[in-house]
Design an enzyme around this catalytic site. Structure first.
Site, mmCIF file in Angstrom:
data_model
loop_
_atom_site.group_PDB
_atom_site.id
_atom_site.type_symbol
_atom_site.label_atom_id
_atom_site.label_comp_id
_atom_site.label_asym_id
_atom_site.label_seq_id
_atom_site.Cartn_x
_atom_site.Cartn_y
_atom_site.Cartn_z
ATOM 1 N N LEU A 193 0.789 -1.260 0.122
ATOM 2 C CA LEU A 193 -0.062 -0.015 0.113
ATOM 3 C C LEU A 193 1.031 0.791 -0.064
ATOM 4 O O LEU A 193 2.063 0.973 0.372
ATOM 5 C CB LEU A 193 -0.627 0.185 1.779
ATOM 6 C CG LEU A 193 -1.841 -1.100 0.892
ATOM 7 C CD1 LEU A 193 -2.911 -0.736 2.669
ATOM 8 C CD2 LEU A 193 -3.036 -1.209 0.422
ATOM 9 N N GLY A 840 6.664 -21.367 65.860
ATOM 10 C CA GLY A 840 7.267 -20.432 66.159
ATOM 11 C C GLY A 840 7.466 -19.532 68.199
ATOM 12 O O GLY A 840 7.089 -19.190 68.447
ATOM 13 N N ASN A 935 20.496 -15.283 64.780
ATOM 14 C CA ASN A 935 19.702 -16.702 64.886
ATOM 15 C C ASN A 935 20.205 -17.073 65.884
ATOM 16 O O ASN A 935 21.471 -16.802 66.428
ATOM 17 C CB ASN A 935 20.899 -17.686 63.348
ATOM 18 C CG ASN A 935 20.476 -19.145 63.649
ATOM 19 O OD1 ASN A 935 18.883 -18.907 63.597
ATOM 20 N ND2 ASN A 935 21.337 -20.009 63.559
ATOM 21 N N HIS A 937 21.094 -21.039 68.018
ATOM 22 C CA HIS A 937 21.424 -22.314 67.534
ATOM 23 C C HIS A 937 21.414 -23.303 69.608
ATOM 24 O O HIS A 937 21.822 -23.071 70.116
ATOM 25 C CB HIS A 937 23.156 -22.132 66.473
ATOM 26 C CG HIS A 937 23.362 -23.836 66.631
ATOM 27 N ND1 HIS A 937 22.764 -24.061 65.823
ATOM 28 C CD2 HIS A 937 24.679 -24.600 67.497
ATOM 29 C CE1 HIS A 937 23.626 -25.403 65.711
ATOM 30 N NE2 HIS A 937 24.285 -25.794 66.478
ATOM 31 N N ASP A 973 26.636 -21.509 61.246
ATOM 32 C CA ASP A 973 26.691 -21.079 62.747
ATOM 33 C C ASP A 973 28.232 -20.795 63.184
ATOM 34 O O ASP A 973 28.857 -21.080 64.042
ATOM 35 C CB ASP A 973 26.855 -22.596 63.375
ATOM 36 C CG ASP A 973 25.241 -23.152 62.802
ATOM 37 O OD1 ASP A 973 24.202 -21.780 63.125
ATOM 38 O OD2 ASP A 973 24.637 -24.215 62.686
ATOM 39 N N ALA A 1001 15.734 -22.225 77.720
ATOM 40 C CA ALA A 1001 16.836 -21.528 77.785
ATOM 41 C C ALA A 1001 16.811 -20.620 76.289
ATOM 42 O O ALA A 1001 17.091 -19.079 76.299
ATOM 43 C CB ALA A 1001 18.015 -21.823 77.873
#
Length: 1036
Positions: A193, A840, A935, A937, A973, A1001
C-alpha cells in the site's frame, strides 16, 4: 488502602507504564518484572525478580505480596495466556485473553477476521507452503510485495520487498531458513500500500472503545526513513495528518468494528487495541493489529494522558469506558527519540556506560530506559534499543527540539538515533499554516472597517470574567464528579442544587452531620511549586475526617474554588484531586462553586473551601461521653506528615533556614524535595475507620487537626479525665523533628500546632484495645499511645511524655536507643522482622519481649516459608502482619531470598531474627543483611555446629550444653556470638529431654540478644567482632 501493582516487561514501554502508574495516589508501589536500570528503586517503582513465564508462581507471588493488579506490557505473555491464568487464580490482570490476543499473535487469523467483519485492509494470501506463496507473489494482479511471518517475531517479521524476486527470497528466508523460528510456519503475503502510516490505539472494555490521540512511529533506522527496519526509532503524538473527523471514522470503521466482531465471536476484547493504519487514496487500510501499547508509541501517549492511568485501567476492566472516558492534554505535543546501540538492529555491543541522565531530567525531559542495567553503580547498555528520550511541549517543533537537546546531553558513545522524528508532521503543519496565512490576509482586508472596542459595549470577559472558560471547566469536571456516584446520589452536575436520598443509602433513623474546612496556607506552597492536584485530597480529608469523628459516614461533598482569573488547567487539576479524594472517602462530589473575582486575588493565586455532609444512625453518634472511663486506652492512627495545619509556622521556619521548595529535603524520603514532602496529602480515614466505628468498640474519635494534640483530644473526652500520651510509643515523621530544631519550637508549641505523627486518636475500653489495633493495622500504621487518667484540680487536660527524646530520634536517622537498663528512658523502637518455618515457640518469646514498654524492638512482620504453620497464628493473635513466601514456588534459592528481601524492605525492617527458619540463606542475602541478621543455635558454639546438635552433645559425653544467639555469617553457625546460656546435661538425658531444657533457655537468650542489638548496646564491627557500647555511647 493504596494498591501494589506489577508491570510485566523490561523495556521503555514498561518504564513508561510504571512511571505513569506511580503518579496515581491510589498506588503504593509499582513492581516491574524484570524491569531495567530505570525502574530499579525509583521512588514508588522497583524491580522484581519473580518469574513471569511461570504463571502459577507469579499468581502465588501476587497473592503473597498483595499485588492488586498486573499490567502486561509485551505481546508474548499475552499470547501465552498470562491474563487467563492470573484471572483464574483471582489476580486482576490488564490485557486481552490469549484468544483475543490472536489478533496480533496470528496475522493469518487477523486477516481472516478483518475479512469476515468487513474491516478495510490490504488484499492478501495466507500460506503454509513456500512454493504456493511465491506463485501468489508472481501471479497477483497487484504488487504483492509485503511478506509477514504470521506469528510473533518481536516486531521484526515484516519484509517490504522492492520486487517479486526479493519477496520470494523473503518467503524462503522465513519458511525454509526459519529466520523467525516457528513464527514463520505460516506467512501472509500482502498488497503493498502507498500512503501515510499512523498508529491509532484505544482502550477497549469489551463493548466500548475510547480512542487515544493518533501517533506515528518511525521504523527505519536513519533520518529520511532510510536504512533497515527496526523495532522503532522514535514517535510523536498527536499526528496532525489525522483530523478529528478522520479519527472518528477510524473509531467507527476499525476500532469499534473490531471490538464488536470479537464480542460477536465470543471473545470479548478487554485491554489496549493498537491498529497500524495506512492512509491511502482509497481510504483507511489496516496494516496490522497489536494487542498492547506500542513501543515507542507508549512513551509519547502516556505523557499526554491527563487522567489517572490506574483509574483508566480499572474503568476498562470493569466495563465503564462509556461513562468514564480518559482525558488527554489537548494543547501539547510529545516526541520521543530512541537511542540505540552501535550496530543495531544487527549485532551490537553491551556494557557501554551511560552518563548525563539526571541532567536530561533537570531539563524537563523524561528518559525512559529500555536496554539498560546497573553495573558497579553505573548505568550501562544491555540491549539494542537502550533509551527513549521524551519531551512534551506546546508544539511539535518545540517538543522535537527539546527531545534532540535531551539526546545531545546523554553521554552514550556510539549511540545511533534519528534527528527528524515527526518530519512529515512538521511539513504538513507548515503547509497548513501557509494556507491559513493567506486566508487570514484576505479576511483582514474585508474587515478592516470593523468597530474598535471603544466604539461598542463592554463584555463580561473584558471585565475579567471568562464565562467560556468556566463552561469549559464544568465540561472537564462533569465526568470526574460522575465517577464519585454512590448509593443515594448520582453525582450529576448542572442543577441548581444537589440531591441525596438517605433511604437509598441505607439509613433508617439518621442524624445529619456536617463539616467545613479549607487547607490553609498549604495553598501557597502548592502554588509556588505548581503542584495543585494533591490539594483536593487535603480539602476532602479535612472535612470528611471531621465528619467521621462524630461517628458519621461521609455522604457528599461540595467545593468552593475562588480566584482572580480562571486558569482552567489549574482549576481542573484541583477538582480532579477533589474527585479522586471523594472516591477514597466514598462520598459523592455533589456540586461546587467556581468564583472568578478579578482584583480580589493576584494572578496565580486561588483559595479553596470544602463542605462535607454525612449521616449516622441516631444511636451511633460519637463521642459517647457517658461510656468513657478512667483507664480507657488511646489508640493513635498514623498521619502522613503535617497534613493541612500549621503551614504559616512551617513557612516561617523555612524562611529562617533559607531553604527553597525545590531544595533537597533534610527530612522525608531520600530524593524528595522540600516542596514534595510538605505537599504530602492529608490521609483520609473513611475506609479504615468506618467499619471499626460501626462495630461499637470505639467510644470517641478525635481528628487531630488545627490545635494539634493539646486541643483536639479534649474535645471528645469528659472534663474530669486527663489524656496521658507517651510519645515514645508512636513513630514521629522526621519533618516534625526538623521543624522543632530549626524553629526552636517548644514542646507546647509543637503539640498545640501539629499532629506530631497522629492523624486520629480513638478511645476504647482496655478489653477491646488489641482487637481494634489489629483491625487498624491491617490497613494503617497504628499504636497504643496512652490512657485516660483522673484529672486532679488544676491539672492539664493533655500530658505528652517523652516528646523531646522522641523528636530527637524521629525519622530514619534514629534507629536505636538505650532502653535496657531503665524503662523510664524514652526510646525509638527498631523494626524487627522474624523468619519462621514452624510452631514459632521462639517467636512467641520474642513477641512477649517486644510487648514490654521498655523494649527497643517492634516486630513488624513475621514471614514463613510454609503456609498454615502455628507461628503465623501466634503472630496474627499478637496483631503482627504476616507473609508467606513458599520456597516450593521458586525456581532458585536466589529468587526465593530476593522475595524475602523485598518483603523485609516493604515493612522497613532494620533487624532480622531467624526463629526456627529451616532454609539456608544465600551469601548475597547474608551479606546485604550483615550485622542485622540474628540466629539461635541449640549448642554452645563453636561446639556442635549444624544439625542434630543435641545428639552430637550426648555422643561427645559433655556435661554442659546450651544455646547461642549469634550474628549470621556465610559459613553456617560461624557468626560472632552475642548471647549464650548454659544448660547442664544429665546422665539420663535423651535428645528430647535435653532439647526441651535448651528450648527453655532459648526463650530467655533470644529476646535478650534481640534487645541488645535493637538498643545499639551490641554491634558488629567491620572485622566481624562483637562491639559492646556503653549507655553514653548509645545516647551519642
Amino acid at each position: 488502602m493504596a494498591e501494589r501493582v506489577l508491570v510485566v516487561g523490561g523495556g521503555g514501554r514498561e518504564h513508561a507504564l510504571a512511571w505513569k502508574l506511580a503518579q496515581s495516589p491510589h498506588i503504593q508501589q509499582v513492581l516491574v518484572a524484570p524491569g531495567n536500570a530505570g525502574t530499579l528503586d525509583c521512588g514508588k517503582i522497583s524491580n522484581s525478580e519473580v518469574s513471569v513465564s511461570n504463571h502459577a508462581i507469579l499468581a502465588q507471588f501476587c497473592k503473597d505480596h498483595h499485588v492488586g493488579l498486573v499490567v502486561v506490557g509485551p505481546e508474548v505473555p499475552l499470547a501465552a495466556g498470562i491474563v487467563d491464568d492470573l484471572m483464574a487464580a483471582g489476580v486482576p490482570c490488564f490485557g486481552p485473553s490469549s484468544k483475543a490476543a490472536k489478533l496480533e499473535a496470528s496475522k493469518s487469523f487477523s486477516k481472516a477476521f478483518m475479512e469476515r467483519h468487513g474491516i478495510p485492509t490490504a488484499r492478501y494470501g495466507s500460506f503454509t507452503d513456500p512454493e504456493e506463496a511465491c506463485g501468489y507473489i508472481r501471479s497477483a494482479d497487484f504488487p504483492a510485495l509485503v511478506v509477514k511471518a504470521s506469528g510473533l517475531a518481536a516486531g521484526k517479521g515484516v519484509i517490504v520487498a522492492q520486487d517479486c524476486e526479493e519477496a520470494c527470497r523473503a518467503v524462503m528466508d522465513i519458511m525454509k531458513d526459519r529466520a523467525f523460528g516457528s513464527a514463520g510456519d505460516t506467512v501472509v503475503v500482502e498488497e503493498l500500500l502507498e500512503g501515510e502510516e499512523v498508529s491509532c490505539l484505544c482502550f477497549s472494555d469489551g463493548s466500548w472503545v475510547s480512542p487515544m490521540p493518533p501517533a506515528q512511529d518511525h521504523k527505519r533506522l536513519q533520518d529520511g526513513d532510510r536504512g533497515p527496519n527496526t523495532g522503532g526509532m522514535g514517535a510523536y503524538c498527536p499526528t496532525p495528518q489525522v483530523s478529528q473527523e478522520l479519527l472518528e471514522q477510524i473509531r467507527e470503521l476499525v476500532l469499534q468494528k473490531t471490538v464488536d466482531g470479537m464480542k460477536l465471536e465470543g471473545t470479548p476484547y478487554v485491554g489496549v487495541l493498537y491498529a497500524g493504519l495506512m492512509l491511502t487514496q482509497q481510504g483507511i487500510k489496516v496494516l496490522e493489529f497489536n494487542c498492547r501499547f506500542g513501543d515507542p508509541e507508549c512513551q509519547v501517549l502516556l505523557p499526554l494522558l491527563k487522567s489517572d492511568l490506574y483509574e483508566v485501567i480499572l474503568n476498562t476492566m470493569n466495563g465503564k469506558l462509556a461513562s468514564s472516558a480518559p482525558e488527554w492534554h489537548q494543547d501539547k505535543s510529545a516526541v520521543t527519540v530512541v537511542m540505540a546501540s552501535a550496530g543495531y538492529p544487527g549485532a551490537y555491543s553491551k556494557g557501554v556506560a551511560l552518563t548525563g541522565l539526571s541532567q536530561v531530567e533537570d531539563m524537563g525531559i523524561q528518559v525512559f530506559h529500555a536496554g539498560t542495567a546497573l553495573k558497579d553503580k553505573q548505568v550501562v547498555s544491555s540491549g539494542g534499543r537502550v533509551l527513549t528520550v521524551t519531551a512534551v511541549r506546546s508544539s511539535l517543533e518545540a517538543a522535537l527540539q527539546a527531545a534532540n537537546q535531551g539526546v545531545a546531553a546523554v553521554g552514550f558513545p556510539g549511540a545511533v538515533f534519528r534527528r527528524d522524528i515527526g518530519h512529515k508532521a512538521i511539513a504538513h503543519l507548515r503547509q497548513h499554516r501557509g494556507a491559513n496565512h493567506q486566508t487570514c490576509a484576505v479576511t483582514g482586508a474585508i474587515h478592516s472597517n470593523d468597530l474598535t472596542v471603544s466604539d461598542r459595549g463592554l463584555t463580561y470577559k473584558e471585565s475579567g470574567v471568562d464565562i467560556a472558560a468556566g463552561n469549559k471547566l464544568v465540561d472537564v469536571i462533569k465526568p470526574l464528579a460522575r465517577a464519585t456516584s454512590r448509593p443515594g446520589c448520582d453525582a450529576e452536575l448542572g442543577g441548581f442544587a444537589g440531591l441525596f436520598d438517605l433511604k437509598a443509602a441505607g439509613f433508617i433513623d439518621p442524624i445529619l452531620v456536617s463539616g467545613t474546612d479549607g487547607v490553609g496556607t498549604k495553598l501557597k506552597i502548592a502554588q509556588a511549586c505548581g503542584q495543585h492536584g494533591s490539594l483536593g485530597q487535603d480539602l476532602v480529608a479535612m472535612c470528611a475526617n471531621d465528619v467521621l469523628a462524630q461517628g458519621a459516614e461521609p455522604l457528599f461533598f461540595l467545593d468552593y474554588f475562588s480566584c482572580g482569573n480562571l486558569d482552567v488547567d489549574v482549576a481542573a487539576a484541583v477538582v480532579a484531586g477533589i474527585a479522586k479524594a471523594c472516591e477514597l472517602a466514598r462520598c459523592a462530589l455533589l456540586g461546587g462553586e467556581t468564583a472568578e473575582m478579578p482584583g480580589v486575588y493576584v494572578p496565580g493565586e486561588y483559595d479553596l473551601a470544602g463542605f462535607c455532609v454525612g449521616a449516622a444512625e441516631r444511636g451511633a453518634l460519637l463521642p459517647r461521653l457517658a461510656d468513657i472511663a478512667e483507664g480507657d486506652i488511646l489508640i493513635g492512627v498514623a498521619s502522613s506528615g503535617i497534613h493541612s495545619n500549621g503551614f504559616s509556622l512551617v513557612r516561617k521556619v523555612l524562611e529562617r533556614t533559607h531553604l527553597s521548595y525545590c531544595s533537597p529535603a533534610p527530612f522525608g524520603n531520600p530524593g524528595q524535595t522540600v516542596g514534595e514532602v510538605l505537599l504530602t496529602p492529608t490521609k483520609i480515614y473513611s475506609r479504615v475507620l468506618l467499619p471499626i466505628l460501626r462495630s461499637g468498640a470505639v467510644k470517641a474519635c478525635a481528628h487531630i487537626t488545627g490545635g494539634g494534640l493539646l486541643e483536639n483530644i479534649p474535645r471528645v473526652v469528659p472534663q474530669e479525665l486527663t489524656v496521658d500520651l507517651d510519645a515514645s510509643r508512636w513513630s514521629i515523621p522526621s519533618v516534625f523533628s526538623w521543624l522543632q530544631k530549626e524553629g526552636g519550637l517548644s514542646d507546647c508549641e509543637m503539640t498545640r500546632t501539629f499532629n506530631c505523627g497522629l492523624g486520629a486518636v480513638l478511645v476504647v475500653a482496655p478489653a477491646d484495645a488489641q482487637r481494634v489495633l489489629r483491625q487498624l493495622r491491617a490497613q494503617e500504621e497504628a499504636w497504643i499511645v496512652g490512657t485516660l487518667a483522673h484529672k486532679p484540680p488544676g491539672a492539664e487536660s493533655v500530658v505528652v511524655r517523652n516528646l523531646d527524646h522522641s523528636l530527637l530520634n524521629a525519622g530514619p536517622a534514629s534507629k536505636n536507643g538505650s532502653c535496657l537498663s531503665d524503662s523510664s528512658i524514652p526510646h525509638k523502637r527498631t523494626k524487627v522482622g522474624v523468619l519462621i518455618s514452624g510452631t514459632g515457640t521462639n517467636l512467641q518469646a520474642l513477641i512477649e519481649q517486644a510487648k514490654r514498654p521498655s523494649s527497643c524492638a517492634e516486630i513488624v512482620v513475621v514471614i514463613s516459608n510454609k503456609p498454615g504453620v502455628q507461628g503465623l497464628k501466634r503472630a496474627a493473635l499478637a496483631g503482627i502482619q504476616t507473609r508467606v513466601v513458599d520456597h516450593k514456588l521458586y525456581g532458585s534459592r536466589a529468587e526465593f531470598d530476593s522475595t524475602i528481601d523485598r518483603v523485609l524492605e516493604e515493612f522497613g525492617v532494620e533487624l532480622v531474627c531467624l526463629a526456627g527458619f529451616m532454609r539456608i540463606l544465600t551469601g548475597s542475602f547474608v551479606n546485604k543483611w550483615n550485622s542485622k541478621l540474628l540466629n539461635i543455635h541449640p549448642s554452645l558454639l563453636p561446639s556442635f555446629k549444624g544439625v542434630n546438635a543435641q545428639k552430637q552433645a550426648l555422643q561427645a559425653g559433655v556435661r554442659l550444653s546450651g544455646c547461642t544467639v549469634h550474628f549470621v555469617a556465610e559459613e553456617v553457625d560461624a557468626g560472632a556470638i552475642i548471647v549464650q546460656e548454659a544448660v547442664p546435661v544429665f546422665s539420663g538425658d535423651t535428645e528430647e529431654s535435653l532439647a526441651d531444657r535448651i528450648k527453655e533457655a532459648e526463650h530467655r537468650a533470644f529476646p535478650a540478644a534481640m534487645e541488645l542489638v535493637a538498643s545499639g548496646a551490641v554491634q558488629l564491627s567491620e572485622d566481624g567482632r562483637v562491639v559492646w557500647r556503653s549507655k553514653l555511647q548509645q545516647e551519642d
